[in-house]
Design a protein around this motif. Structure first.
Motif, PDB file in Angstrom:
ATOM      1  N   ILE A  40       7.111  72.051  52.837  1.00  0.00           N
ATOM      2  CA  ILE A  40       8.657  71.745  52.646  1.00  0.00           C
ATOM      3  C   ILE A  40       8.586  70.146  52.836  1.00  0.00           C
ATOM      4  CG2 ILE A  40      10.847  71.520  54.104  1.00  0.00           C
ATOM      5  CD1 ILE A  40      10.483  74.422  54.736  1.00  0.00           C
ATOM      6  N   GLY A  41       9.249  69.528  51.922  1.00  0.00           N
ATOM      7  CA  GLY A  41       9.631  68.140  51.780  1.00  0.00           C
ATOM      8  C   GLY A  41      10.745  67.632  50.806  1.00  0.00           C
ATOM      9  N   PRO A  42      10.750  66.671  50.548  1.00  0.00           N
ATOM     10  CA  PRO A  42      10.279  65.092  51.314  1.00  0.00           C
ATOM     11  C   PRO A  42      11.062  65.267  52.754  1.00  0.00           C
ATOM     12  CG  PRO A  42      11.911  64.535  49.757  1.00  0.00           C
ATOM     13  CD  PRO A  42      11.918  66.068  49.714  1.00  0.00           C
ATOM     14  N   VAL A  43      10.139  65.136  53.970  1.00  0.00           N
ATOM     15  CA  VAL A  43      10.441  64.626  55.103  1.00  0.00           C
ATOM     16  C   VAL A  43      10.361  63.184  55.554  1.00  0.00           C
ATOM     17  CG1 VAL A  43      10.045  65.346  57.442  1.00  0.00           C
ATOM     18  CG2 VAL A  43      10.325  67.323  55.984  1.00  0.00           C
TER      19      VAL A  43
ATOM     20  N   LEU B  21       0.068  69.511  57.809  1.00  0.00           N
ATOM     21  CA  LEU B  21       0.865  68.289  57.375  1.00  0.00           C
ATOM     22  C   LEU B  21       0.088  67.798  56.055  1.00  0.00           C
ATOM     23  CD1 LEU B  21       2.667  65.777  58.071  1.00  0.00           C
ATOM     24  CD2 LEU B  21       0.919  64.861  59.330  1.00  0.00           C
ATOM     25  N   ALA B  22       0.971  67.531  55.142  1.00  0.00           N
ATOM     26  CA  ALA B  22       0.336  66.782  53.999  1.00  0.00           C
ATOM     27  C   ALA B  22       1.456  65.412  53.677  1.00  0.00           C
ATOM     28  CB  ALA B  22       0.439  67.603  52.820  1.00  0.00           C
ATOM     29  N   VAL B  23       0.849  64.546  52.669  1.00  0.00           N
ATOM     30  CA  VAL B  23       1.565  63.389  52.641  1.00  0.00           C
ATOM     31  C   VAL B  23       2.250  63.244  51.238  1.00  0.00           C
ATOM     32  CG1 VAL B  23       1.173  60.993  52.589  1.00  0.00           C
ATOM     33  CG2 VAL B  23       0.434  62.250  54.599  1.00  0.00           C
ATOM     34  N   ASP B  24       3.298  62.690  51.071  1.00  0.00           N
ATOM     35  CA  ASP B  24       4.102  62.344  49.747  1.00  0.00           C
ATOM     36  C   ASP B  24       4.042  60.827  49.764  1.00  0.00           C
ATOM     37  OD1 ASP B  24       5.829  61.730  47.446  1.00  0.00           O
ATOM     38  OD2 ASP B  24       7.453  62.336  48.920  1.00  0.00           O
ATOM     39  N   PRO B  25       3.295  60.109  49.074  1.00  0.00           N
ATOM     40  CA  PRO B  25       3.309  58.834  49.055  1.00  0.00           C
ATOM     41  C   PRO B  25       4.453  58.071  48.177  1.00  0.00           C
ATOM     42  CG  PRO B  25       1.575  59.632  47.424  1.00  0.00           C
ATOM     43  CD  PRO B  25       2.383  60.582  48.073  1.00  0.00           C
TER      44      PRO B  25
ATOM     45  N   GLN C 292       2.543  55.777  60.253  1.00  0.00           N
ATOM     46  CA  GLN C 292       3.765  55.787  61.244  1.00  0.00           C
ATOM     47  C   GLN C 292       4.111  57.235  61.458  1.00  0.00           C
ATOM     48  OE1 GLN C 292       6.371  52.551  61.718  1.00  0.00           O
ATOM     49  NE2 GLN C 292       7.894  53.937  62.501  1.00  0.00           N
ATOM     50  N   LEU C 293       4.744  57.828  60.162  1.00  0.00           N
ATOM     51  CA  LEU C 293       5.600  58.933  59.862  1.00  0.00           C
ATOM     52  C   LEU C 293       4.696  60.197  60.359  1.00  0.00           C
ATOM     53  CD1 LEU C 293       8.141  60.655  59.588  1.00  0.00           C
ATOM     54  CD2 LEU C 293       7.529  60.490  57.264  1.00  0.00           C
ATOM     55  N   ASN C 294       3.248  60.103  59.840  1.00  0.00           N
ATOM     56  CA  ASN C 294       2.438  61.149  60.265  1.00  0.00           C
ATOM     57  C   ASN C 294       2.262  61.081  61.985  1.00  0.00           C
ATOM     58  OD1 ASN C 294       1.925  61.563  57.696  1.00  0.00           O
ATOM     59  ND2 ASN C 294      -0.137  60.373  57.521  1.00  0.00           N
ATOM     60  N   ILE C 295       2.221  60.061  62.474  1.00  0.00           N
ATOM     61  CA  ILE C 295       1.896  60.063  64.192  1.00  0.00           C
ATOM     62  C   ILE C 295       3.468  60.585  64.501  1.00  0.00           C
ATOM     63  CG2 ILE C 295       1.817  58.307  66.034  1.00  0.00           C
ATOM     64  CD1 ILE C 295       0.486  56.521  64.394  1.00  0.00           C
ATOM     65  N   LEU C 296       4.487  60.123  64.095  1.00  0.00           N
ATOM     66  CA  LEU C 296       5.715  60.732  64.678  1.00  0.00           C
ATOM     67  C   LEU C 296       5.788  62.274  64.387  1.00  0.00           C
ATOM     68  CD1 LEU C 296       8.422  58.075  63.536  1.00  0.00           C
ATOM     69  CD2 LEU C 296       7.740  58.426  65.679  1.00  0.00           C
ATOM     70  N   LEU C 297       5.269  62.813  63.429  1.00  0.00           N
ATOM     71  CA  LEU C 297       5.453  64.250  63.232  1.00  0.00           C
ATOM     72  C   LEU C 297       4.335  64.896  64.160  1.00  0.00           C
ATOM     73  CD1 LEU C 297       5.900  64.374  59.518  1.00  0.00           C
ATOM     74  CD2 LEU C 297       7.212  65.560  61.187  1.00  0.00           C
ATOM     75  N   GLY C 298       3.103  64.097  64.466  1.00  0.00           N
ATOM     76  CA  GLY C 298       2.287  64.612  65.379  1.00  0.00           C
ATOM     77  C   GLY C 298       2.747  64.880  66.715  1.00  0.00           C
ATOM     78  N   ASN C 299       3.305  63.712  67.239  1.00  0.00           N
ATOM     79  CA  ASN C 299       4.006  63.626  68.425  1.00  0.00           C
ATOM     80  C   ASN C 299       5.102  64.699  68.712  1.00  0.00           C
ATOM     81  OD1 ASN C 299       2.530  61.619  69.014  1.00  0.00           O
ATOM     82  ND2 ASN C 299       4.200  59.931  68.962  1.00  0.00           N
ATOM     83  N   LEU C 300       5.681  65.092  67.294  1.00  0.00           N
ATOM     84  CA  LEU C 300       6.756  66.094  67.586  1.00  0.00           C
ATOM     85  C   LEU C 300       6.165  67.554  67.621  1.00  0.00           C
ATOM     86  CD1 LEU C 300      10.017  66.428  67.048  1.00  0.00           C
ATOM     87  CD2 LEU C 300       9.371  67.050  64.792  1.00  0.00           C
ATOM     88  N   GLY C 301       4.825  67.672  67.395  1.00  0.00           N
ATOM     89  CA  GLY C 301       4.086  68.925  67.489  1.00  0.00           C
ATOM     90  C   GLY C 301       3.759  69.598  66.078  1.00  0.00           C
TER      91      GLY C 301
ATOM     92  N   LEU D 282       5.882  68.173  54.294  1.00  0.00           N
ATOM     93  CA  LEU D 282       5.364  67.129  53.299  1.00  0.00           C
ATOM     94  C   LEU D 282       5.827  65.802  53.803  1.00  0.00           C
ATOM     95  CD1 LEU D 282       5.902  68.886  50.142  1.00  0.00           C
ATOM     96  CD2 LEU D 282       3.612  68.377  51.345  1.00  0.00           C
ATOM     97  N   ALA D 283       5.139  64.866  54.489  1.00  0.00           N
ATOM     98  CA  ALA D 283       5.693  63.582  54.956  1.00  0.00           C
ATOM     99  C   ALA D 283       6.065  62.693  54.028  1.00  0.00           C
ATOM    100  CB  ALA D 283       4.923  63.068  56.405  1.00  0.00           C
ATOM    101  N   SER D 284       7.149  62.037  53.972  1.00  0.00           N
ATOM    102  CA  SER D 284       7.448  61.248  52.663  1.00  0.00           C
ATOM    103  C   SER D 284       7.778  59.826  53.177  1.00  0.00           C
ATOM    104  CB  SER D 284       8.681  61.741  51.807  1.00  0.00           C
ATOM    105  OG  SER D 284       8.927  60.750  50.750  1.00  0.00           O
TER     106      SER D 284
END
Lengths: 445, 314
Positions: free
Chosen positions: B155-158, B205-209, B190-199, B178-180
């Motif tokens: 699910i994205g873009p988050v 997790l995958a990345v939308d650049p 930074q967003l990957n870290i935030l999502l990781g902290n969220l749980g 999908l971290a965008s």
């Protein structure tokens, strides 16, 4: 490895004679280290020191040129593996193949394609530069091709593995500085001699990486410098990996036998032009110096030219569009006016969306030194007292009856200042994202 | 002197992420080298192509884009089915275009029912792509996470603006996020870290650049992906070691260069082939930079790209 100024200084005569136009040997050494002087400016340097210094100062990948004038192809001279580390300098030459078996209509047609398939973009002309003329056994036709090629402005690659045929071709084409293709294990001495005699760059066709390094070392020992590498590999996976290995060996390991640009042949790697184009698209970013195609069509060449433009854009310098008034969809005196910055990407996207809207409009592009709207606003280059005078002086008032202008949503903060600068004008705030321009414009009408 | 192939020692590895459910699940990531540098590392899972499907009948597509789907384009579920059955789609990317507040602005529940239809009509993994309007997506994608329970969809873009709300629902219903971020390595990290902290777990997790099309900023996406991969594989930047998804189809097909016909501009050549190649070349460029999934439109471009992936990983 590059030497420091002090290391270079140790190899100089230390007489401070000044004949190099620098006051002292140390100053000269510093200039050499910064690549701001040529070693040849010193008349007294010893041969031994010269050898050490020219070895150290030679770029890891040789830069060379083929042809001359508008279609000259400069390749090599690259200094990084990834474009974001600095930039890629010399875009690969794109060549169309013409052989001695093609009839005159086909030959004529192929030369015409080079002339026809040219595209204007951001003030540049995107075009292919090269013709690869190939001998497959019919010498008369081949020499005629070479003669025809000499009457055209394009850079030439002469492809023949018979030294006597190549000599005849070079006799015709020597003024064009063609690329000689190719020296092989069998003909290496003769082709090395030809390249020397005619002062032309020489392609080396070795069997794989090992084969290439043997040949380039041999030719380099003969005094040849302008070499181009072909590994003979015609399968995608292996050829792709070899391009990476060659570039890395030259740049990272300073492996001299691979310190040359490369040539690849998608022309030999696919049966149809669609697939061949996809194969070429793997080699433009990674790391071909010349890409030879079996044919060009507008639909196949255009995407490759765009890809080459994108990959070889200097990431350190934004591309810009010329300041001015851009009419889109045939606007008239009642059409809306939009203003934006001159960052090329912004211009492309905004103008593309206006086109998509089908609403006739005027787009004013203001010089922001290539900064995007938000960055330009933050830097004080897209603010009321700059945008206002620009709009007044742009000449747009001669083209429209109304006095309304749409500013980018991201520059909404300049509204007040701009109203002061433009009394009698109505300033509208457009959308933040270009994608929303069509619905915005349609909403106005 | 015998030549020895100079090899890089990679210190990192891309995480493996699985979308969909057995037996048709797809795993991406796992790379221990730069894309297709197979002389010095592995790509255990080949990069994949996802077919896009829109949630309503597109109004402005070129006839040569509509053609392969002409019989099903009015029905998202039939369209998705055709991609799988006729064109061998391994992943479907459902684009929730009709929910866009700047467009049709369809109601959340109306769009959610389309998502349900599509998800139940195919057995391959599904990516659900929102509107890129942070507010609308918050409401919409939260519901999507819920109704797709048990399907392991992506699910994205988050974004930084709505990651908490959507992320929490994705965790709750065990979906992939999908971290965008807008073409920037540091923001991505930074967003990957935030999502990781969220749980959000590392394998969810995958990345939308953010993807630019050919001639429209492709070089920015290209270099940001290369920088991502460099940090992930050689600089032990664990918060960038996620697979990359590029939603490129519409970025290519919306440009004027895919619309102008040969009749209007002869030097541009055949419009259908040109558009297919523009999509194919865009995808290939992104794959060479490091994309793990490319979302594409035309079956012919997909076939070309799949052939390239096959040959490069042969």
């Amino acid at each position: 490895m590059a030497l420091s100024g002090i290391q270079i200084f140790k190899l100089l005569p230390k007489t401070n004679c000044g004949e190099c136009k620098f006051p002292t040997c140390l100053a000269f050494a510093m200039a050499l280290a910064a690549a701001k002087a040529e070693l040849d400016a010193c008349p007294y340097i010893s041969d031994e020191a010269r050898e050490q210094l020219s070895d150290a100062s030679a770029p890891p990948i040789r830069q060379l040129s083929i042809g001359s004038g508008d279609y000259e192809v400069k390749i090599g001279g690259e200094t990084v593996m990834f474009r974001h580390e600095k930039t890629f300098f010399n875009k690969p030459g794109l060549a169309i193949l013409i052989t001695d078996t093609m009839d005159t209509v086909e030959v004529e047609n192929r030369f015409l394609k080079l002339k026809l398939f040219q595209y204007e973009r951001v003030g540049l002309t995107l075009k292919a530069e090269m013709v690869a003329l190939k001998y497959t056994g019919n010498k008369e036709n081949f020499i005629n091709l070479v003669k025809k090629g000499c009457g055209e402005p394009y850079s030439l690659i002469l492809m023949a593995e018979d030294a006597s045929v190549m000599r005849e071709a070079l006799e015709v084409a020597k003024g064009k500085k063609p690329l000689i293709y190719a020296a092989t294990t069998e003909n290496c001495d003769a082709y090395g001699a030809l390249a020397k005699e005619y002062s032309c760059p020489l392609a080396v066709k070795g069997q794989g990486l090992e084969g290439v390094s043997v040949l380039t070392e041999k030719l380099s020992a003969m005094g040849l410098k302008d070499l181009v590498i072909d590994t003979s590999t015609r399968t995608l996976k292996e050829a792709f990996q070899e391009q990476i290995i060659i570039r890395r060996a030259a740049l990272v390991n300073k492996y001299k036998p691979f310190g040359y640009p490369t040539i690849v042949f998608p022309s030999d790697m696919a049966d149809d032009l669609m697939k061949e184009t996809m194969i070429a698209s793997c080699f433009i970013p990674k790391y071909a110096g010349i890409v030879v195609m079996s044919n060009f069509e507008g639909e196949s060449l255009f995407p490759l030219l765009l890809q080459r433009l994108n990959i070889y854009t200097d990431p350190q310098r934004p591309m810009t569009t010329q300041q001015g008034i851009y009419p889109i969809n045939n606007p008239d005196e009642n059409s809306p006016v939009l203003v934006t910055c001159n960052f090329s990407l912004t211009y492309f996207i905004v103008s593309g969306e206006i086109e998509n809207s089908r609403v006739p409009s005027w787009l004013l592009v203001m010089d922001t030194e290539g900064l995007s709207v938000m960055t330009a606003w933050a830097a004080g280059k897209f603010v009321g007292d700059v945008v206002g005078p620009f709009i007044k002086k742009s000449g747009i008032t001669d083209k429209i009856k109304h006095r309304k202008v749409i500013i980018p949503g991201y520059a909404a903060a300049i509204l007040g200042d701009l109203e002061e600068e433009l009394p009698g004008w109505e300033i509208l705030i457009g959308p933040r994202e270009a994608a929303h321009i069509p619905s915005f414009l349609r909403g106005l009408v | 002197m015998a030549f020895e192939i100079p090899k890089i020692k990679y210190t990192g590895k891309i995480r493996e992420v699985t979308i969909g459910i057995p037996p048709n699940e797809v795993t991406i990531g796992g790379e221990s080298c730069y894309p297709f540098y197979l002389f010095e590392g592995d790509m255990p899972y080949k990069p994949r192509v996802a077919f896009e499907v829109w949630d309503h009948e597109p109004q402005e597509w070129q006839s040569w884009a509509v053609e392969p789907f002409a019989d099903v384009i009015h029905s998202p579920s039939a369209w998705a089915k055709k991609c799988v059955e006729s064109y061998g789609a391994e992943i479907i990317a459902l684009q929730l275009k009709s929910a866009d507040p700047n467009g049709m602005n369809r109601d959340v529940e109306e769009v959610v029912s389309v998502v349900k239809d599509v998800i139940n009509s195919v057995n391959v993994p599904v990516i659900v792509w929102g509107t890129a309007n942070d507010e609308k997506d918050t409401a919409l994608l939260r519901r999507v996470a819920e109704v797709c329970e048990g399907k392991n969809v992506a699910i994205g873009p988050v974004t930084e603006k709505n990651y908490k709300q959507i992320g929490a629902m994705a965790i709750g219903y065990n979906q992939v996020v999908l971290a965008s971020t807008p073409i920037d390595v540091n923001l991505a990290k930074q967003l990957n870290i935030l999502l990781g902290n969220l749980g959000v777990k590392d394998d969810k997790l995958a990345v939308d650049p953010t993807t630019g099309g050919l001639g429209y900023g492709l070089e920015y996406t290209y270099s940001v992906i290369e920088r991502d991969r460099m940090a992930a594989l050689t600089q032990e930047d664990v918060k960038l070691q996620y697979p990359i998804v590029c939603n490129l189809a519409n970025e290519v097909w919306k440009t004027k260069e895919t619309k102008v016909t040969k009749e209007e501009d002869p030097k541009m050549g055949d419009e259908k082939k040109r558009a297919i190649l523009m999509e194919g070349v865009t995808a290939m460029t992104l794959l060479i930079a490091g994309a793990d999934i490319v979302i594409m439109r035309h079956p012919d471009s997909v076939a070309l790209v799949k052939e390239m992936i096959k040959e490069l990983t042969a």
